[in-house]
Design a protein around this motif. Sequence first.
Motif, PDB file in Angstrom:
ATOM      1  N   ILE A  14       0.837  -1.208   0.000  1.00 22.95           N
ATOM      2  CA  ILE A  14       0.000   0.000   0.000  1.00 22.95           C
ATOM      3  C   ILE A  14       0.868   1.253   0.000  1.00 22.95           C
ATOM      4  N   PHE A  15       1.881   1.313   0.860  1.00 24.42           N
ATOM      5  CA  PHE A  15       2.751   2.484   0.917  1.00 24.42           C
ATOM      6  C   PHE A  15       3.558   2.656  -0.371  1.00 24.42           C
ATOM      7  N   THR A  16       3.996   1.557  -0.975  1.00 26.87           N
ATOM      8  CA  THR A  16       4.758   1.640  -2.219  1.00 26.87           C
ATOM      9  C   THR A  16       3.896   2.178  -3.358  1.00 26.87           C
ATOM     10  N   TRP A  19       3.166   5.876  -2.755  1.00 24.78           N
ATOM     11  CA  TRP A  19       4.354   6.688  -3.049  1.00 24.78           C
ATOM     12  C   TRP A  19       4.496   6.885  -4.555  1.00 24.78           C
ATOM     13  N   LEU A  20       4.344   5.801  -5.322  1.00 27.06           N
ATOM     14  CA  LEU A  20       4.483   5.878  -6.771  1.00 27.06           C
ATOM     15  C   LEU A  20       3.398   6.769  -7.384  1.00 27.06           C
ATOM     16  N   LEU A  21       2.158   6.600  -6.957  1.00 24.80           N
ATOM     17  CA  LEU A  21       1.069   7.421  -7.484  1.00 24.80           C
ATOM     18  C   LEU A  21       1.255   8.894  -7.131  1.00 24.80           C
ATOM     19  N   ASP A  22       1.781   9.175  -5.945  1.00 26.04           N
ATOM     20  CA  ASP A  22       2.053  10.557  -5.555  1.00 26.04           C
ATOM     21  C   ASP A  22       3.091  11.179  -6.477  1.00 26.04           C
ATOM     22  N   ARG A  23       4.133  10.424  -6.817  1.00 19.43           N
ATOM     23  CA  ARG A  23       5.165  10.941  -7.730  1.00 19.43           C
ATOM     24  C   ARG A  23       4.595  11.207  -9.114  1.00 19.43           C
ATOM     25  N   VAL A  24       3.738  10.325  -9.584  1.00 21.01           N
ATOM     26  CA  VAL A  24       3.125  10.506 -10.904  1.00 21.01           C
ATOM     27  C   VAL A  24       2.219  11.732 -10.898  1.00 21.01           C
ATOM     28  N   ARG A  25       1.404  11.902  -9.847  1.00 21.00           N
ATOM     29  CA  ARG A  25       0.527  13.079  -9.753  1.00 21.00           C
ATOM     30  C   ARG A  25       1.339  14.363  -9.745  1.00 21.00           C
ATOM     31  N   THR A  26       2.432  14.375  -9.000  1.00 17.64           N
ATOM     32  CA  THR A  26       3.276  15.570  -8.932  1.00 17.64           C
ATOM     33  C   THR A  26       3.897  15.862 -10.293  1.00 17.64           C
TER      34      THR A  26
END
Length: 95
Positions: A14-16, A19-26
């Motif tokens: 879940i955390f991984t 983290w990945l989705l947050d980087r893509v959104r940014t």
Amino acid sequence: TVIFTVDVGDLTVIFTVDWLLDRVRTSVNVLSDAYGAAIVHHICADGLGDSGREHSAGPGDLELIQARSMEGGRSSPAGVCSNGSNEERSLIAQR
């Protein structure tokens, strides 16, 4: 009373993924801001003329925005890119 048990391996996944989705959104946000700035620059390039220097945002820009909004809030690209009134030009010259 309800007790939830979550496996540590599930939390890692879940955390991984988060983290990945947050980087893509940014990345998408930064890229869309860059495209928007490039489009505005392209539209306004003719109206800016050859001033011989790059314009950077400063404290006086807030006064320019407020002056334009008091005039009736021009929303067209031509209004945004126009050289403005004498009052706006004097504010730019003071900087």
